[in-house]
Design a protein around this motif. Structure first.
Motif, PDB file in Angstrom:
ATOM      1  N   SER A 123       0.808  -1.202   0.000  1.00 42.91           N
ATOM      2  CA  SER A 123       0.000   0.000   0.000  1.00 42.91           C
ATOM      3  C   SER A 123       0.850   1.265   0.000  1.00 42.91           C
ATOM      4  O   SER A 123       0.466   2.299  -0.513  1.00 42.91           O
TER       5      SER A 123
ATOM      6  N   SER B 288       2.025   1.967  -3.682  1.00 42.72           N
ATOM      7  CA  SER B 288       1.042   2.286  -4.698  1.00 42.72           C
ATOM      8  C   SER B 288       0.916   3.794  -4.844  1.00 42.72           C
ATOM      9  O   SER B 288       1.055   4.554  -3.884  1.00 42.72           O
ATOM     10  N   VAL B 289       0.655   4.228  -6.062  1.00 41.48           N
ATOM     11  CA  VAL B 289       0.474   5.638  -6.352  1.00 41.48           C
ATOM     12  C   VAL B 289      -0.835   5.814  -7.101  1.00 41.48           C
ATOM     13  O   VAL B 289      -1.262   4.938  -7.856  1.00 41.48           O
ATOM     14  N   ASP B 290      -1.472   6.949  -6.886  1.00 39.94           N
ATOM     15  CA  ASP B 290      -2.758   7.225  -7.514  1.00 39.94           C
ATOM     16  C   ASP B 290      -2.540   7.873  -8.868  1.00 39.94           C
ATOM     17  O   ASP B 290      -1.793   8.850  -8.996  1.00 39.94           O
ATOM     18  N   VAL B 291      -3.191   7.342  -9.871  1.00 41.09           N
ATOM     19  CA  VAL B 291      -3.116   7.878 -11.231  1.00 41.09           C
ATOM     20  C   VAL B 291      -4.300   8.809 -11.442  1.00 41.09           C
ATOM     21  O   VAL B 291      -5.448   8.436 -11.199  1.00 41.09           O
ATOM     22  N   THR B 292      -4.013  10.029 -11.861  1.00 40.42           N
ATOM     23  CA  THR B 292      -5.073  11.009 -12.081  1.00 40.42           C
ATOM     24  C   THR B 292      -5.232  11.403 -13.545  1.00 40.42           C
ATOM     25  O   THR B 292      -6.167  12.133 -13.879  1.00 40.42           O
TER      26      THR B 292
ATOM     27  N   ASP C  99       1.304   7.725 -17.411  1.00 42.03           N
ATOM     28  CA  ASP C  99       0.371   8.107 -16.355  1.00 42.03           C
ATOM     29  C   ASP C  99       1.006   9.133 -15.426  1.00 42.03           C
ATOM     30  O   ASP C  99       2.224   9.112 -15.187  1.00 42.03           O
TER      31      ASP C  99
ATOM     32  N   THR D 171       0.334  11.526 -11.584  1.00 43.10           N
ATOM     33  CA  THR D 171      -0.386  11.565 -10.312  1.00 43.10           C
ATOM     34  C   THR D 171      -1.009  12.916 -10.029  1.00 43.10           C
ATOM     35  O   THR D 171      -1.791  13.046  -9.093  1.00 43.10           O
TER      36      THR D 171
ATOM     37  N   GLU E 254       0.866  15.454  -9.118  1.00 43.04           N
ATOM     38  CA  GLU E 254       1.812  16.149  -8.258  1.00 43.04           C
ATOM     39  C   GLU E 254       2.926  16.781  -9.092  1.00 43.04           C
ATOM     40  O   GLU E 254       3.393  16.198 -10.062  1.00 43.04           O
TER      41      GLU E 254
ATOM     42  N   VAL F 208       4.012   7.809 -13.296  1.00 41.14           N
ATOM     43  CA  VAL F 208       3.993   6.431 -12.806  1.00 41.14           C
ATOM     44  C   VAL F 208       4.652   5.560 -13.862  1.00 41.14           C
ATOM     45  O   VAL F 208       4.154   5.441 -14.982  1.00 41.14           O
TER      46      VAL F 208
ATOM     47  N   ASP G 291       4.538   1.037 -12.137  1.00 39.16           N
ATOM     48  CA  ASP G 291       3.774   1.101 -10.882  1.00 39.16           C
ATOM     49  C   ASP G 291       4.510   1.827  -9.760  1.00 39.16           C
ATOM     50  O   ASP G 291       4.143   1.702  -8.592  1.00 39.16           O
TER      51      ASP G 291
ATOM     52  N   SER H  10       6.537   5.613  -8.396  1.00 39.90           N
ATOM     53  CA  SER H  10       6.609   7.056  -8.568  1.00 39.90           C
ATOM     54  C   SER H  10       7.937   7.450  -9.207  1.00 39.90           C
ATOM     55  O   SER H  10       8.999   7.093  -8.706  1.00 39.90           O
TER      56      SER H  10
END
Length: 315
Positions: A116, A119-123, A156, A158, A160, A169, A172, A174
């Motif tokens: 967890s 993991s990075v969030d893809v926006t 992808d 994030t 930021e 990304v 998977d 950063s």
């Protein structure tokens, strides 16, 4: 003659008889040296009792040692270290060996981060604007390059950013790229430069330089146009300042809009199309004209162009 001396027999005392061959004290000592030693009765009985007891004690001791070994095996060096002086080289070496064995190797390695945490969030996504865009491990110019992107490659993001860097990304994880090297989409290709080659379907004879530029630009942009009107008997047509582009309908609308967009570069003074005039020196909008009685007179079948320097009036 019988001797007057008589041998008198000495009577034997009870219990004082000497064994034969030991008539003298030296003989008695020799006899004692030669006589075999006779074990005492109590000694024999003690041996008979001690031997079985010794066997039992040995068996008990062995069993205790086995049990003690199964319960806990103490390092051999522990007892040595207790009794040996601190300057004993062998004892010190054993202590060092024990210390090495007791080191927890896993303590030297950092714990792996939880899934967890990685993991990075893809926006969204970004596209590389050029070849060789470096994907770096950190938002630093000297950070290791882990991959490169070619122009048009998507990656992808994030959302930021950090001082000119955009977080992306990659596999998977950063990573970072220069913000100026990516965008939401590739820019539209620039409009091709205005055509400058001679037009195969229109005559340049007698035309002013700006009018020639209009003819070549329209001919290159709209090759479907097959007829142009150049030098004619009166007005700006006679001086070569005017050009008629023979079209109708939507094609005429597109050509008129193209000429408006490039008015400065082509040196256009005004346009007439479908009974309307556009003269940027006086108005930014199209203005209606009076009815002249026919399609050609009302410019319904052609776009009229007058370039700078025209002396025409009355339109």
């Amino acid at each position: 003659m019988a001797s007057s001396r008589h041998k008198h027999a000495v009577p034997k005392r009870a219990g004082l008889s000497r064994p034969s061959g030991s008539a003298t004290p030296g003989g008695a000592r020799a006899a004692r040296r030669k006589a075999p030693a006779t074990a005492s009765p109590w000694r024999g009985r003690a041996v008979k009792v001690a031997l079985p007891a010794l066997g039992v004690l040995t068996l008990v001791g062995t069993s205790a040692a086995v049990i003690s070994q199964d319960a806990e095996i103490a390092p051999a060096s522990a007892s040595i270290a207790e009794v040996a002086p601190s300057d004993d080289i062998i004892a010190q070496a054993l202590e060092d060996q024990d210390a090495t064995i007791e080191v927890n190797r896993s303590a030297e390695r950092p714990e792996l981060p939880a899934e967890s945490e990685e993991s990075v969030d893809v926006t969204g996504t970004r596209v590389a604007l050029k070849d060789g865009v470096a994907v770096r491990a950190d938002a630093k110019r000297d950070a290791p390059v882990l991959a490169t992107l070619d122009k048009g490659d998507k990656i992808d993001v994030t959302g930021e950013t950090a001082e000119g860097w955009t977080e992306v990304v990659h596999k998977d994880l950063s990573r970072w790229v220069k913000s100026a090297s990516v965008a939401k989409k590739l820019p539209e290709p620039p409009e091709p430069a205005l055509g400058t080659e001679p037009c195969p379907t229109g005559s340049e004879s007698g035309l002013q330089p700006n009018t020639v530029k209009v003819l070549r630009a329209v001919c290159a942009k709209f090759p479907e146009v097959s007829e142009y009107g150049g030098v004619a008997g009166r007005g700006e047509h006679a001086t070569g300042h005017a050009l008629d582009i023979m079209v109708r309908g939507a094609a005429g609308d597109s050509i008129a809009a193209f000429l408006q967009e490039n008015q400065d570069e082509l040196g256009i003074e005004y346009l007439i199309w479908e009974q309307q005039i556009w003269r940027p020196a006086t108005s930014a909008s199209w203005r209606p004209m009076s009815n002249r009685g026919g399609d050609t007179a009302n410019h319904m079948d052609h776009v009229h162009v007058t370039t700078v320097g025209s002396g025409a009036s009355g339109y």
